[in-house]
Write a protein that holds these residues in place. Structure first.
Motif: not given
Length: 277
Positions: A169, A159-160, A186, A163, A184, A165-166, A152, A156-157
């Motif tokens: 949720k 996705l960040k 969308e 850019e 995760f 990741d926003r 996970e 998450r890394t």
């Protein structure tokens, strides 16, 4: 859930002050923003303690941990924690929980001691407490829970870094009887349109691989009416041609038979294509 700062300390058993030797036996954790104070204490597995502290009777160790478990429960109840991170009382108790944590972890003489207070960020204090306990007390560095948590974090890394990741949720789905949380999801106009779930299927026993796969297969089928149609499982499994690999492949085949897209969690390009398609 928003990320928040938490404080925690490792609970240590130190029966001989003369040698300063100790063993980790638990974790106490505070999330001050929500007045969450909770703990996990080892009350089942005593072999490591009795082997290391062979001059201490096993009955004495059990008695110490049993009594301390009761004391920690009493302190947790004073803080107003009811198991969900919410206060039981109508008045504000955030300061109460924080003061109790400070008093509890203060350095003092005795067979139960605490590490220095440490800090971390998390979206889920209860899950973080379990994770810390498994790491520092159970030492399950390669356990399935730990490995799935690593997956996970890797996703998450990724996705960040891209850019995006926003757009994703953590979201829970509940049919009134059964509920599940996906790390995760969308969203578009607050409506779920895709689920990405990292799953570790490299357990040391083929039956456990199938059990874990079946758990998530059941979850998807049970909540199908609430979930978006686009579901991606990013999986990691064993290599080679062992029975574990066959169990892994069977689990993957079952996912695909239920219209779940399966990608290799270790292949970033494949994972990105599934996320962005």
């Amino acid at each position: 859930m928003r990320r928040q700062a938490i404080s925690y300390a490792i609970i240590r058993f130190r029966p001989h002050a003369e040698t300063e030797e100790f063993a980790n036996i638990g974790i106490v954790l505070l999330a001050p923003q929500i007045g969450y104070l909770d703990f996990r204490l080892e009350t089942k597995r005593f072999g490591r303690l009795t082997s290391f502290f062979d001059s201490v009777e096993a009955t004495t160790i059990r008695s110490v941990l049993k009594n301390y478990d009761a004391e920690l429960k009493r302190i947790r109840d004073i803080a107003g924690h009811n198991g969900s991170g919410q206060a039981r009382f109508e008045f504000e108790i955030t300061d109460n929980a924080e003061h109790l944590f400070v008093a509890l972890t203060k350095d003092r003489e005795g067979v139960i001691r605490f590490s220095e207070v440490r800090f971390a960020m998390t979206e889920d204090p209860k899950s973080k407490l379990d994770e810390l306990f498994e790491h520092y007390v159970r030492r399950n560095f390669a356990s399935s829970i730990y490995r799935e948590g690593l997956l996970e974090r890797q996703v998450r890394t990724m996705l960040k870094l891209r850019e995006i990741d926003r757009n994703f949720k953590r979201r829970s789905f509940d049919d009134g009887v059964y509920s599940a949380t996906f790390p995760f999801v969308e969203l578009a106009d607050d409506k779920p349109i895709k689920i990405l779930k990292p799953i570790y299927l490299g357990q040391d026993d083929p039956s456990r691989i199938l059990d874990h796969g079946n758990k998530w297969l059941f979850t998807v089928n049970r909540l199908k009416q609430l979930l978006p149609r686009d579901i991606v499982f990013a999986v990691e499994g064993p290599a080679g041609h062992s029975p574990r690999r066959r169990a892994f492949q069977e689990a993957v085949d079952q996912f695909r038979a239920s219209d779940i897209q399966v990608v290799d969690a270790t292949k970033e390009r494949e994972l990105l294509e599934a996320v962005q398609s």
